[in-house]
Design an enzyme around this catalytic site. Structure first.
Site, PDB file in Angstrom:
ATOM      1  N   LYS A  51      22.261 -16.156 -27.435  1.00 49.76           N
ATOM      2  CA  LYS A  51      21.126 -15.264 -27.623  1.00 49.76           C
ATOM      3  C   LYS A  51      20.187 -15.308 -26.432  1.00 49.76           C
ATOM      4  CE  LYS A  51      21.457 -15.656 -32.644  1.00 49.76           C
ATOM      5  NZ  LYS A  51      20.983 -16.312 -33.871  1.00 49.76           N
ATOM      6  N   GLN A  95      16.916 -20.233 -36.211  1.00 49.94           N
ATOM      7  CA  GLN A  95      18.370 -20.330 -36.236  1.00 49.94           C
ATOM      8  C   GLN A  95      18.826 -21.014 -37.523  1.00 49.94           C
ATOM      9  OE1 GLN A  95      20.609 -19.030 -33.978  1.00 49.94           O
ATOM     10  NE2 GLN A  95      22.135 -19.644 -35.505  1.00 49.94           N
ATOM     11  N   ASP A 118      14.965 -10.824 -37.160  1.00 57.43           N
ATOM     12  CA  ASP A 118      16.216 -11.048 -37.893  1.00 57.43           C
ATOM     13  C   ASP A 118      16.250 -10.236 -39.187  1.00 57.43           C
ATOM     14  OD1 ASP A 118      18.242 -12.500 -36.710  1.00 57.43           O
ATOM     15  OD2 ASP A 118      17.414 -14.450 -37.247  1.00 57.43           O
TER      16      ASP A 118
END
Length: 290
Positions: A51, A95, A118
């Protein structure tokens, strides 16, 4: 019949190039994406590295926040609140998975909804279900982009989603419903999964079981989207990646099929970058929490 292979890598590369062009004039004050990693899980560390590299490629400033596995829930929350307040941070992601014993939903709830790139927070999930604007989870958004780019008919199609997670299965089913598909959601405990998957014009598989879907479970001519990523444990291919779909057998039955790797995975990161840039735009227009 041999399936057309849906090239997520190529499609994601085009999206990244478009973002790079969009951001080129703004490198003095680029969007910022903060990635919070708790603990030292090797797989999570690899995903974070990918990422960060993708951010740098398109011109997004990446901020890597690393906390030990011994961090408390309050320490994680405090770090997220600090990032919420940072004017040069436009997107925040935690994460997953978090270390055992931590409350994932509580951590996600701390993220300012306008920075929840997200799309996992309750507000953005609620906006999705209500059909309101908001950040969509990246993997479902990437799947929808692939279907649309591949001119796969959605209206009136029967889509079967195998998997019911908040990250993929449930939001993707909602997006498919919004595109006027009829949707069946099944999962690992559904009775006679093959009978359900054989009904699908569009079959999306996201259960985390290597090569679970075989040719006899697929309707001839179906579009098959493989979201699974599994590492082969034995044999000559030990250590390599495979999906939840038995690629070699299903490609002889399906009309379209995504590979693993090179299918949905690159699209997930591309949609994360897109969400981050959209968050940057929204905050420049004065969006506020909630």
């Amino acid at each position: 019949m041999t399936a057309e292979i849906m090239n997520g890598s190529g499609l994601a590369a085009k999206l990244r190039e478009d973002l790079r062009t969009e951001l080129a004039p703004f490198q003095a004050s680029p969007p910022g994406l903060a990635v919070v990693l708790v603990g030292a899980d090797p797989a999570s560390a690899v995903y974070v590295k990918h990422k960060i590299r993708a951010c740098e490629e398109v011109g997004i400033r990446s901020i890597h926040v690393s906390l030990p596995a011994t961090a408390t829930q309050e320490q994680i929350a405090a770090e997220i609140r600090r990032l919420n307040a940072a004017r040069d941070v436009h997107g925040i992601l935690v994460q997953l998975p978090l270390p055992s014993g931590m409350d994932t939903l509580a951590a996600l709830a701390e993220i300012d909804p306008v920075k929840d790139v997200d799309g996992f927070g309750a507000l953005n999930q609620g906006r999705l279900v209500s059909g309101l604007p908001g950040f969509r989870p990246c993997t479902p958004a990437g799947v929808m982009h692939m279907l649309q780019a591949g001119n796969v008919p959605l209206a009136g199609a029967h889509a079967v989603v195998l998997g019911r997670s908040l990250i993929v299965g449930k939001p993707l089913a909602t997006l498919l419903l919004a595109a006027d598909a009829s949707v069946t959601v099944c999962h690992s405990r559904s009775a006679d999964i093959g009978a359900l998957t054989r009904l699908a014009d569009i079959l999306v598989v996201a259960v985390g079981r290597a090569r679970m879907i075989t040719a006899d479970m697929v309707k001839p001519g179906a579009t098959v989207i493989d979201v699974g990523i599994n590492r082969v444990q034995q044999g000559a291919l030990a250590g390599s990646l495979c999906g939840d779909v038995d690629f070699e057998s299903v490609r002889r039955v399906a009309a379209r099929l995504t590979p693993v790797p090179g299918g949905v995975g690159p699209m997930t990161i591309a949609m994360l970058l897109r969400n981050t840039v959209d968050a940057w735009h929204r905050q420049a227009r004065g969006a506020h929490r909630g």
